[in-house]
Design an enzyme around this catalytic site. Structure first.
Site, PDB file in Angstrom:
ATOM      1  N   GLU A 259       0.832  -1.212   0.000  1.00 37.11           N
ATOM      2  CA  GLU A 259       0.000   0.000   0.000  1.00 37.11           C
ATOM      3  C   GLU A 259       0.864   1.257   0.000  1.00 37.11           C
ATOM      4  O   GLU A 259       0.715   2.153   0.828  1.00 37.11           O
ATOM      5  CB  GLU A 259      -0.980   0.008   1.175  1.00 37.11           C
ATOM      6  CG  GLU A 259      -2.112  -0.982   1.033  1.00 37.11           C
ATOM      7  CD  GLU A 259      -3.268  -0.726   1.993  1.00 37.11           C
ATOM      8  OE1 GLU A 259      -3.407   0.416   2.495  1.00 37.11           O
ATOM      9  OE2 GLU A 259      -4.032  -1.676   2.246  1.00 37.11           O
TER      10      GLU A 259
ATOM     11  N   ASP B  32       1.431  -8.730   2.913  1.00 39.80           N
ATOM     12  CA  ASP B  32       0.117  -8.766   3.544  1.00 39.80           C
ATOM     13  C   ASP B  32      -0.702  -9.800   2.775  1.00 39.80           C
ATOM     14  O   ASP B  32      -1.163  -9.541   1.671  1.00 39.80           O
ATOM     15  CB  ASP B  32      -0.526  -7.375   3.457  1.00 39.80           C
ATOM     16  CG  ASP B  32      -1.929  -7.344   4.057  1.00 39.80           C
ATOM     17  OD1 ASP B  32      -2.429  -8.403   4.489  1.00 39.80           O
ATOM     18  OD2 ASP B  32      -2.526  -6.243   4.090  1.00 39.80           O
TER      19      ASP B  32
ATOM     20  N   ASN C 278      -3.508 -11.157   3.834  1.00 36.30           N
ATOM     21  CA  ASN C 278      -4.933 -11.076   4.175  1.00 36.30           C
ATOM     22  C   ASN C 278      -5.489 -12.458   4.539  1.00 36.30           C
ATOM     23  O   ASN C 278      -6.636 -12.788   4.207  1.00 36.30           O
ATOM     24  CB  ASN C 278      -5.726 -10.456   3.015  1.00 36.30           C
ATOM     25  CG  ASN C 278      -5.761  -8.931   3.112  1.00 36.30           C
ATOM     26  OD1 ASN C 278      -6.067  -8.383   4.169  1.00 36.30           O
ATOM     27  ND2 ASN C 278      -5.422  -8.258   2.033  1.00 36.30           N
TER      28      ASN C 278
END
Length: 592
Positions: free
Chosen positions: A335, A482, A484
């Site tokens: 991100e 990440d 998730n």
């Protein structure tokens, strides 16, 4: 003799013109401020010439009668034309100056004589039919009337210098610097701070400032709150050649910092760079600004976070201090806004010996960034891929694509994602036999998208296996990101056990395409299974991982995560003391 010398200096001071060069001297205990015309001392102005063989034009930059000039000329043009243009500019400037002082504009302008303009090299006049590319040599001397300019061809030059807008006491101020014909490690830096609040605004000139530091990065303290900063930086190269210095003043003043941050205690474990036997790795979702600034984020996701603490300038101050303090060898970020990578993180981390690579997501404004310590690693190759594109076009994944075609809904759900895999292959500087394949990713986010993440990881693992087997055999894998996915997920099982069954609950919703998946890698979670790496108001869980090849690496140290009390001091993350809704994973891995 001294009396006569002092008299001469006084007379010289009274009659000296505007181009004075000041210096101090002491006679019989008395301090005299003397001023000597630069022409008496042989001092010359600078004429900076930028001439790059791959470009058709060159630029000549100099000051003519107080006016800054930058001329763009063809490299293939004859020198005489360039000199004629300089002479013409000089006439215009003289005429304009006289016109200001006289009502007889036309007659005065007509009376201005054209100065003699010549270029010399080693005391010989350069022929006017010489081409610009050959004529403007380093060390040549340009004569414009009585004024002389020393030609500096391709000196070290800053092409971009910027200071951050947000300044916090206790947090590093890292200028953005781009240099040509030089190296940032050879530049010099001087930091200044105002002598008091608003001193610069009150117009006291150089008396407004006091010197504060000489490093590339400056960390203001609490006593600097309310003061502006000034940076004077001089570009240089490894031949001890220096270009024209640049000065910048911050747009704002130093503000108070947040006090203790969640990462301060973690830095106690990472206050030194590791030796060659160890690799310190970091994985961190830093929360993209495009997500932090939405109305949903401010009112639903992070309503407990003060609005100013969601501002990108504030969060970048915290991020730069946090990342720099880990002294990491490998940093994988998710991100990452493109502008943050270019204008904030990379200039800052470059000062701490870290080079960065960026991969933006398709049709997005954020992506992945991988940084590596350049004193320990060199870049061999990059093998980034958009997973959906690879699935559709690479024959390596034909069986997966055929299986998904049994359910158009599942197929669309997978191929519409912009998920990216960033693969960077590095080689150890001290031991070239050691190669590290660093894979960085950020998988699909939806809580019910377990089967999407399984397919994404299957594509990613096949891509990585091919890089390791065909392009860089013997390289060691680090897979960070990440995911998730919690430790109970099918994805975690696939990565740590080498396979996942077609009966795993994560295939729920995609029963038509469920299949057993496997890979040949030997991976384990270097940081174990923390209680959480993501902590927001409505959810907390372990989503981020550092997976390592256990055949080549062993865990030496896992840097403790912030305590639950630290994480929840301001209810949840992000907060005034923590810049993201995720927590960085940091670990030291030892080569076997």
């Amino acid at each position: 003799m001294f009396r006569n010398l002092a008299l001469n200096i006084r007379l010289l001071y009274k009659s000296a013109p505007a181009d004075l060069l000041g210096f101090s001297s002491s006679l019989r205990g008395t301090k005299w401020i003397t001023a000597v015309p630069s022409r008496f001392l042989g001092r010359m102005e600078r004429a900076v010439v930028r001439c790059v063989p791959s470009e058709s034009k060159l630029t000549i930059t100099f000051t003519l009668d107080g006016s800054h000039k930058q001329m763009l000329r063809d490299q293939s043009e004859q020198l005489g034309k360039a000199l004629a243009r300089i002479a013409n500019n000089a006439v215009k400037l003289k005429g304009h100056d006289k016109a200001k002082k006289s009502k007889k504009n036309k007659r005065d302008q007509a009376s201005v004589s054209e100065p003699v303009v010549r270029l010399y090299f080693k005391d010989d006049v350069v022929a006017e039919d010489a081409l610009n590319s050959a004529a403007w040599q380093d060390g040549a001397v340009l004569h414009v009337g009585d004024t002389k300019y020393k030609v500096e061809r391709n000196p070290p030059t800053f092409t971009d210098v910027e200071l951050p807008a947000s300044l916090l006491a206790g947090f590093p101020v890292c200028p953005k610097l781009e240099i040509e014909f030089g190296d940032l490690k050879d530049c010099t830096f001087q930091w200044f701070k105002e002598i008091r609040h608003n001193a610069e605004k009150e117009g006291e000139g150089e008396n407004s400032w006091v010197e504060a530091g000489h490093d590339r990065v400056f960390i203001p303290s609490n006593v600097d709150i309310g003061l502006k900063l000034k940076l004077k930086c001089t570009p240089g190269n490894n031949n001890h050649r220096y270009g024209v210095a640049r000065e910048l003043i911050t747009s704002g003043s130093v503000e108070a910092g947040p006090g203790t941050c969640t990462f301060d205690s973690r830095h106690l474990y990472t206050n030194r760079v590791t030796d060659e036997s160890t690799v310190r790795a970091v994985s961190y979702n830093i929360l993209a600004d495009i997500y932090a600034q939405t109305e949903l984020s401010k009112t639903v996701l992070y309503p407990y976070c003060a609005p100013y603490a969601l501002d990108i300038g504030y969060r970048q101050n915290l991020l730069k201090k946090e990342l720099a303090g880990y002294n990491a060898d490998i940093i994988c970020l998710q991100e990452v806004d493109k502008s943050v990578f270019t204008h904030s993180l990379s200039p800052a981390l470059d000062a701490f010996d870290l080079d960065g690579l960026y991969r933006i997501k398709d049709k997005q404004h954020e992506g992945l960034a991988t940084y590596f310590r350049r004193s320990k690693f060199t870049l061999l190759s990059q093998h980034d891929v958009t997973l959906s594109e690879a699935l559709l076009s690479d024959p390596l994944h034909r069986d997966l694509l055929e299986k998904m075609s049994l359910s158009p809904a599942v197929r669309d759900q997978v191929v519409q994602r912009s998920t990216t895999l960033q693969v960077t292959v590095l080689q150890c500087v001290k031991d070239p036999s050691r190669k590290l394949c660093v894979a960085n990713t950020h998988l699909y986010w939806h809580p019910k998208g377990g089967y999407v993440r399984l397919i994404q990881m299957a594509v990613a693992l096949r891509h990585i296996e091919r890089v390791l087997s065909e392009l860089h055999p013997g390289a060691t894998l680090l897979l960070l990101g990440d995911m998730n996915s919690t430790p109970s997920s099918g994805l975690y099982e696939l990565l740590t056990r080498g396979a996942v069954s077609e009966l795993h609950p994560d295939w729920s919703g995609a029963e038509e395409v469920c299949l057993a998946l496997s890979h040949s890698l030997t991976l384990s979670s270097a940081c174990g299974e923390p209680a959480y790496t993501n902590y927001v108001g409505g959810f907390h869980g372990c989503l981020d991982y550092v997976f390592m090849d256990t055949r080549a690496l062993a865990v030496e140290q896992v840097i403790p995560l912030p305590s639950h009390e630290e994480v929840t001091t301001h209810q949840a993350l992000p907060s005034v003391a923590h810049p993201s809704d995720h927590i960085a994973l940091v670990c030291d891995l030892r080569w076997k």
